[in-house]
Design an enzyme around this catalytic site. Structure first.
Site, short mmCIF file in Angstrom:
data_model
loop_
_atom_site.label_atom_id
_atom_site.label_comp_id
_atom_site.label_asym_id
_atom_site.label_seq_id
_atom_site.Cartn_x
_atom_site.Cartn_y
_atom_site.Cartn_z
N LYS A 52 64.57 35.51 42.94
CA LYS A 52 63.62 34.54 43.50
C LYS A 52 64.21 33.87 44.73
O LYS A 52 63.52 33.69 45.74
CB LYS A 52 63.23 33.52 42.41
N GLN A 96 63.72 28.10 34.78
CA GLN A 96 63.82 29.48 34.29
C GLN A 96 63.92 29.50 32.76
O GLN A 96 64.75 28.80 32.18
CB GLN A 96 65.05 30.17 34.93
N ASP A 119 54.90 28.13 38.57
CA ASP A 119 54.93 29.18 37.55
C ASP A 119 53.61 29.22 36.79
O ASP A 119 53.35 30.15 36.04
CB ASP A 119 56.07 28.91 36.55
#
Ligand code: NAD
Length: 293
Positions: A52, A96, A119
């Site tokens: 990312k 994450q 997200d």
């Protein structure tokens, strides 16, 4: 059989985004900024976050990586989230997953400002998505929709079978594909660990989305001839012939299923790179205040 090349599509989309970012920077005088919180040193999580960060560099975003110790307390983690929520320079951020066992993941998801939830995991975004309102779509389902669009795969009136009902993949992709929309209008069956006669159910799928987390779970006998197969799974399996002693495989028994399908995503190089793309596009939407003003 046609291979759905997620790596190539994500490169094309990144190149287009790079240009948009240049225009944005000129116009606004600022740089889109994505931050990520990484807790502990789970090798897979480190690799995902690393991808990312690299993708941010490629498209001209600023990125910030907040690395936290495995034994961080819930309160300290929430404090880091609060800082990112309040930092006006940060357009969006992710935490994450998975998180260490002692951390309450739901509380973490709820603590993220939904306006920065690139997200797309926060219930506000999930609810808006389910009602067809503007929302940050969860990155992996967003990436799958982009792939279907790019390959002109018709979904309207098709029977889609999604296997796996997680909050981040299976459930949201089943909602998105059934909605009245472009890359929607499908008849969707959401199958899971309690589904009876799973093979018979999957065989009905014109399009099959596998998000289970079991290597090679979807076998050739479960696939109707000419089906489109989207393999979301990322599983590391031992392989003495591989340089690292292991390799990544999907949830689909690739070679035999490939022979029966009309389109199929490989692992790696299918859905994975598109998930990163979904995240980049959500961040750009946030910078442009496209979803929330
Ligand atoms: P999860 O691990 O949270 O849940 C797995 C789902 O599979 C559950 O809903 C369960 O009902 C179903 N399942 C388990 N055993 C089953 C069985 N025997 N029969 C039918 N269904 C069964 O799922 P997840 O987080 O969506 O992850 C699934 C896979 O996708 C994993 O391999 C993960 O690494 C991968 N993944 C990939 C990406 C990507 O970018 N490509 C993103 C997220 C997850």
């Amino acid at each position: 059989m046609k291979l759905i090349d997620g790596k190539a599509v994500s490169e094309e989309l990144k190149n287009a985004l790079k240009q948009d970012v240049l225009d944005y920077r000129k116009k606004s005088g600022r740089v889109p900024h994505l931050a990520a919180i990484l807790v502990g040193d789970n090798p897979a999580s480190k690799a995902y976050v690393g991808n990312k960060v690299r993708a941010c560099e490629q498209v001209g975003y600023k990125s910030t990586l907040v690395k936290l110790d495995d034994n961080i307390t819930q309160a300290r983690l929430l404090e880091e989230i609060r800082k990112l929520n309040e930092d006006p320079d940060v357009d969006g951020f992710i935490v994450q997953l998975p998180l260490p066992k002692h951390i309450n993941e739901t509380e973490v998801t709820l603590a993220i400002d939904h306006k920065k939830d690139v997200d797309g995991f926060h219930p506000v975004n999930f609810g808006r998505m389910a009602q067809g309102m503007p929302a940050f779509l969860p990155a992996t389902p967003y990436g799958i929709l982009l792939l279907l669009e790019r390959y002109n795969i018709e979904t309207a009136g098709k029977h889609v079978v999604v296997v796996g009902r997680s909050n981040i993949v299976g459930t949201p992709i089943s909602i998105l594909l059934s909605r009245k929309s472009k890359s929607g209008d499908a008849t969707v069956t959401l199958a899971h660990s309690r589904t009876k006669n799973l093979a018979d159910v999957v065989r009905l799928g014109d399009i099959v989305v596998a998000a289970i987390g079991i290597p090679g779970f979807i076998t050739e006998d479960m696939i109707k001839i000419g089906a489109v197969v989207i393999d979301v799974g990322i599983n590391r399996v031992e392989d003495e012939s591989a340089p690292k002693g292991s390799r990544l495989v999907g949830d689909v028994d690739f070679e035999p299923v490939r022979g029966k399908s009309s389109y199929i995503t490989p692992v790696p190089g299918g859905v994975g790179p598109m998930t990163v793309m979904g995240l980049l596009l959500n961040t750009f939407k946030s910078a442009n205040k496209e979803i929330y003003s």
